[in-house]
Scaffold this motif. Sequence first.
Motif, PDB file in Angstrom:
ATOM      1  N   ARG A 121       5.303   7.649  23.655  1.00 52.80           N
ATOM      2  CA  ARG A 121       4.148   7.600  24.558  1.00 52.80           C
ATOM      3  C   ARG A 121       3.583   8.977  24.850  1.00 52.80           C
ATOM      4  NH1 ARG A 121       6.036   2.860  28.864  1.00 52.80           N
ATOM      5  NH2 ARG A 121       6.476   1.263  27.285  1.00 52.80           N
ATOM      6  N   ASP A 122       4.200  10.011  24.324  1.00 50.22           N
ATOM      7  CA  ASP A 122       3.649  11.353  24.471  1.00 50.22           C
ATOM      8  C   ASP A 122       2.583  11.646  23.419  1.00 50.22           C
ATOM      9  OD1 ASP A 122       5.145  12.039  26.685  1.00 50.22           O
ATOM     10  OD2 ASP A 122       6.831  12.741  25.479  1.00 50.22           O
ATOM     11  N   LEU A 123       2.282  10.667  22.556  1.00 50.28           N
ATOM     12  CA  LEU A 123       1.219  10.809  21.568  1.00 50.28           C
ATOM     13  C   LEU A 123      -0.055  10.150  22.086  1.00 50.28           C
ATOM     14  CD1 LEU A 123       3.103   9.996  18.232  1.00 50.28           C
ATOM     15  CD2 LEU A 123       2.397  12.247  19.063  1.00 50.28           C
ATOM     16  N   ALA A 124      -1.204  10.794  21.823  1.00 48.71           N
ATOM     17  CA  ALA A 124      -2.478  10.203  22.224  1.00 48.71           C
ATOM     18  C   ALA A 124      -2.797   8.990  21.358  1.00 48.71           C
ATOM     19  CB  ALA A 124      -3.591  11.239  22.125  1.00 48.71           C
ATOM     20  N   CYS A 125      -2.531   9.079  20.052  1.00 47.53           N
ATOM     21  CA  CYS A 125      -2.767   7.978  19.130  1.00 47.53           C
ATOM     22  C   CYS A 125      -2.108   8.314  17.802  1.00 47.53           C
ATOM     23  CB  CYS A 125      -4.264   7.710  18.934  1.00 47.53           C
ATOM     24  SG  CYS A 125      -5.163   9.063  18.159  1.00 47.53           S
ATOM     25  N   VAL A 126      -2.133   7.356  16.896  1.00 49.04           N
ATOM     26  CA  VAL A 126      -1.549   7.523  15.567  1.00 49.04           C
ATOM     27  C   VAL A 126      -2.585   7.107  14.527  1.00 49.04           C
ATOM     28  CG1 VAL A 126       0.286   6.821  13.988  1.00 49.04           C
ATOM     29  CG2 VAL A 126       0.783   7.095  16.428  1.00 49.04           C
ATOM     30  N   ILE A 127      -2.738   7.928  13.495  1.00 53.50           N
ATOM     31  CA  ILE A 127      -3.607   7.619  12.363  1.00 53.50           C
ATOM     32  C   ILE A 127      -2.751   7.635  11.104  1.00 53.50           C
ATOM     33  CG2 ILE A 127      -5.565   8.393  10.970  1.00 53.50           C
ATOM     34  CD1 ILE A 127      -6.762   9.589  13.483  1.00 53.50           C
ATOM     35  N   GLY A 128      -2.906   6.618  10.283  1.00 54.19           N
ATOM     36  CA  GLY A 128      -2.135   6.533   9.045  1.00 54.19           C
ATOM     37  C   GLY A 128      -3.034   6.312   7.847  1.00 54.19           C
ATOM     38  N   GLU A 129      -2.565   6.759   6.689  1.00 57.24           N
ATOM     39  CA  GLU A 129      -3.274   6.539   5.434  1.00 57.24           C
ATOM     40  C   GLU A 129      -2.258   6.099   4.385  1.00 57.24           C
ATOM     41  OE1 GLU A 129      -6.723   9.238   4.327  1.00 57.24           O
ATOM     42  OE2 GLU A 129      -5.593  10.567   5.666  1.00 57.24           O
ATOM     43  N   ILE A 130      -2.481   4.921   3.842  1.00 59.18           N
ATOM     44  CA  ILE A 130      -1.621   4.379   2.785  1.00 59.18           C
ATOM     45  C   ILE A 130      -2.523   3.881   1.670  1.00 59.18           C
ATOM     46  CG2 ILE A 130       0.021   2.564   2.170  1.00 59.18           C
ATOM     47  CD1 ILE A 130       1.221   2.765   4.910  1.00 59.18           C
ATOM     48  N   ALA A 131      -2.230   4.258   0.439  1.00 65.70           N
ATOM     49  CA  ALA A 131      -3.065   3.900  -0.702  1.00 65.70           C
ATOM     50  C   ALA A 131      -2.601   2.585  -1.320  1.00 65.70           C
ATOM     51  CB  ALA A 131      -3.036   5.012  -1.747  1.00 65.70           C
ATOM     52  N   GLY A 132      -3.580   1.806  -1.788  1.00 62.30           N
ATOM     53  CA  GLY A 132      -3.276   0.585  -2.511  1.00 62.30           C
ATOM     54  C   GLY A 132      -2.676  -0.503  -1.645  1.00 62.30           C
ATOM     55  N   ASN A 133      -2.005  -1.434  -2.316  1.00 61.12           N
ATOM     56  CA  ASN A 133      -1.357  -2.562  -1.643  1.00 61.12           C
ATOM     57  C   ASN A 133       0.129  -2.564  -1.960  1.00 61.12           C
ATOM     58  OD1 ASN A 133      -4.344  -3.501  -2.333  1.00 61.12           O
ATOM     59  ND2 ASN A 133      -3.672  -4.676  -0.547  1.00 61.12           N
ATOM     60  N   ASN A 138       3.661  -5.544   3.948  1.00 57.38           N
ATOM     61  CA  ASN A 138       3.400  -6.976   3.968  1.00 57.38           C
ATOM     62  C   ASN A 138       3.076  -7.419   5.403  1.00 57.38           C
ATOM     63  OD1 ASN A 138       5.919  -6.901   5.253  1.00 57.38           O
ATOM     64  ND2 ASN A 138       7.010  -7.427   3.358  1.00 57.38           N
ATOM     65  N   PHE A 139       2.960  -8.724   5.593  1.00 54.49           N
ATOM     66  CA  PHE A 139       2.593  -9.219   6.925  1.00 54.49           C
ATOM     67  C   PHE A 139       3.682  -8.898   7.950  1.00 54.49           C
ATOM     68  CE2 PHE A 139       2.415 -12.398  10.290  1.00 54.49           C
ATOM     69  CZ  PHE A 139       1.081 -12.297  10.679  1.00 54.49           C
ATOM     70  N   THR A 140       4.928  -8.947   7.544  1.00 56.25           N
ATOM     71  CA  THR A 140       6.018  -8.646   8.478  1.00 56.25           C
ATOM     72  C   THR A 140       5.937  -7.200   8.963  1.00 56.25           C
ATOM     73  OG1 THR A 140       7.444 -10.282   7.419  1.00 56.25           O
ATOM     74  CG2 THR A 140       8.513  -8.598   8.763  1.00 56.25           C
ATOM     75  N   ALA A 141       5.700  -6.275   8.027  1.00 51.14           N
ATOM     76  CA  ALA A 141       5.583  -4.869   8.412  1.00 51.14           C
ATOM     77  C   ALA A 141       4.372  -4.656   9.313  1.00 51.14           C
ATOM     78  CB  ALA A 141       5.478  -4.000   7.165  1.00 51.14           C
ATOM     79  N   SER A 142       3.270  -5.329   8.991  1.00 49.77           N
ATOM     80  CA  SER A 142       2.079  -5.208   9.822  1.00 49.77           C
ATOM     81  C   SER A 142       2.320  -5.755  11.221  1.00 49.77           C
ATOM     82  CB  SER A 142       0.910  -5.955   9.153  1.00 49.77           C
ATOM     83  OG  SER A 142      -0.230  -5.935   9.972  1.00 49.77           O
ATOM     84  N   ARG A 143       3.056  -6.853  11.294  1.00 48.94           N
ATOM     85  CA  ARG A 143       3.371  -7.448  12.589  1.00 48.94           C
ATOM     86  C   ARG A 143       4.235  -6.504  13.421  1.00 48.94           C
ATOM     87  NH1 ARG A 143       1.564 -10.750  16.475  1.00 48.94           N
ATOM     88  NH2 ARG A 143       3.226 -11.968  17.465  1.00 48.94           N
ATOM     89  N   ARG A 144       5.155  -5.833  12.788  1.00 56.88           N
ATOM     90  CA  ARG A 144       6.005  -4.869  13.506  1.00 56.88           C
ATOM     91  C   ARG A 144       5.158  -3.747  14.101  1.00 56.88           C
ATOM     92  NH1 ARG A 144      11.591  -4.572  12.478  1.00 56.88           N
ATOM     93  NH2 ARG A 144      11.453  -2.316  12.801  1.00 56.88           N
ATOM     94  N   LEU A 145       4.176  -3.275  13.336  1.00 56.08           N
ATOM     95  CA  LEU A 145       3.309  -2.223  13.842  1.00 56.08           C
ATOM     96  C   LEU A 145       2.488  -2.711  15.040  1.00 56.08           C
ATOM     97  CD1 LEU A 145       1.981  -0.674  10.495  1.00 56.08           C
ATOM     98  CD2 LEU A 145       3.730   0.272  12.016  1.00 56.08           C
ATOM     99  N   ASP A 162      -8.464   2.425  -1.244  1.00 55.29           N
ATOM    100  CA  ASP A 162      -8.561   1.671  -2.499  1.00 55.29           C
ATOM    101  C   ASP A 162      -7.665   0.432  -2.468  1.00 55.29           C
ATOM    102  OD1 ASP A 162     -10.309   3.565  -3.440  1.00 55.29           O
ATOM    103  OD2 ASP A 162      -8.808   4.666  -4.606  1.00 55.29           O
ATOM    104  N   ALA A 163      -7.700  -0.286  -1.377  1.00 60.29           N
ATOM    105  CA  ALA A 163      -6.837  -1.453  -1.191  1.00 60.29           C
ATOM    106  C   ALA A 163      -7.681  -2.706  -1.034  1.00 60.29           C
ATOM    107  CB  ALA A 163      -5.945  -1.273   0.032  1.00 60.29           C
ATOM    108  N   ALA A 164      -7.104  -3.836  -1.409  1.00 62.20           N
ATOM    109  CA  ALA A 164      -7.743  -5.131  -1.194  1.00 62.20           C
ATOM    110  C   ALA A 164      -7.244  -5.713   0.121  1.00 62.20           C
ATOM    111  CB  ALA A 164      -7.428  -6.077  -2.349  1.00 62.20           C
ATOM    112  N   PRO A 165      -8.108  -6.309   0.930  1.00 60.57           N
ATOM    113  CA  PRO A 165      -7.664  -6.907   2.197  1.00 60.57           C
ATOM    114  C   PRO A 165      -6.630  -8.006   1.933  1.00 60.57           C
ATOM    115  CG  PRO A 165     -10.051  -6.693   2.160  1.00 60.57           C
ATOM    116  CD  PRO A 165      -9.572  -6.384   0.775  1.00 60.57           C
ATOM    117  N   ASP A 166      -5.467  -7.841   2.517  1.00 63.35           N
ATOM    118  CA  ASP A 166      -4.400  -8.822   2.370  1.00 63.35           C
ATOM    119  C   ASP A 166      -4.016  -9.332   3.751  1.00 63.35           C
ATOM    120  OD1 ASP A 166      -3.361  -6.469   3.270  1.00 63.35           O
ATOM    121  OD2 ASP A 166      -2.023  -6.132   1.580  1.00 63.35           O
ATOM    122  N   LEU A 167      -2.930 -10.094   3.836  1.00 65.72           N
ATOM    123  CA  LEU A 167      -2.492 -10.613   5.125  1.00 65.72           C
ATOM    124  C   LEU A 167      -2.083  -9.478   6.040  1.00 65.72           C
ATOM    125  CD1 LEU A 167      -0.387 -13.747   4.091  1.00 65.72           C
ATOM    126  CD2 LEU A 167      -2.668 -13.693   5.110  1.00 65.72           C
TER     127      LEU A 167
END
Length: 252
Positions: A121-133, A138-145, A162-167
């Motif tokens: 909670r000492d961070l203002a926000c988080v930005i991430g960059e991941i390439a591809g799919n 997966n959906f489980t990892a996204s749910r955890r986030l 360069d990713a396709a929208p997935d679950l």
Amino acid sequence: MSRPTMFSKPSPARVLSCAAPEPRWRPGLSAQPFHSEIFAPADEASGAGLALALARDALAAAGEGEDTRQVLWVQDRAAIRKGGRPCLAGLPEDLRHRLIHVAAATPEDALFALEEGLKCRDLACVIGEIAGNPRALNFTASRRLSLTAEKHGVRLWLVRLDAAPDLSSARMRWSARAAPSAPGRWNPAAPGPATWHAELFRARTHAPGQWSLSDDAGTLRLAGEFDTDAAPDPVHLARPTVGRSLAARVHA
């Protein structure tokens, strides 16, 4: 038992179906989701730019515009190879001294760093960059986030290069690409403000839509809505000569 007539009260289900539609998204809304995704091409930096603009807009709307906490930026190796690392000189001045950059070797390492960052909670926000799919995202990892961000109150903008929208369980999902900037006021040939064509194709609390967004001196705006009072109008810089030329007044 009386039979219903055309003047009977509507059933609860019918009342719910007549509820007002959800508000249309716009910059500056106070209610911002804790987990968003931005799908963008890797060769134009539009995803990272829009993520940063949305993050600053959310912090300002939440009354945290003067926040001095650190910002965590996580990239996996493929994202760095495609789009490069964040350039400190190109970041807003108030963020250059408080950026924490993590270069992860794999998508799994990047997801781990993102989740651990959301717990801080000492961070203002988080930005991430991941390439591809990658299979790890997966959906489980996204749910955890999503659950971690909402539990600890730290917002995440995950750029999918360069990713396709997935679950995904992301509460708001964008598709972004660079758009032509408006011509400069003083020099039409000079580079204009950063501008994006952004499509909101999934959101929990807003209807889908498309916008042209611009960064006006650190403020996210709809393209064309710029602050016209930021600089004086050159028409009013000189006094009128009351019908006589300036040369005539000088030699008079």
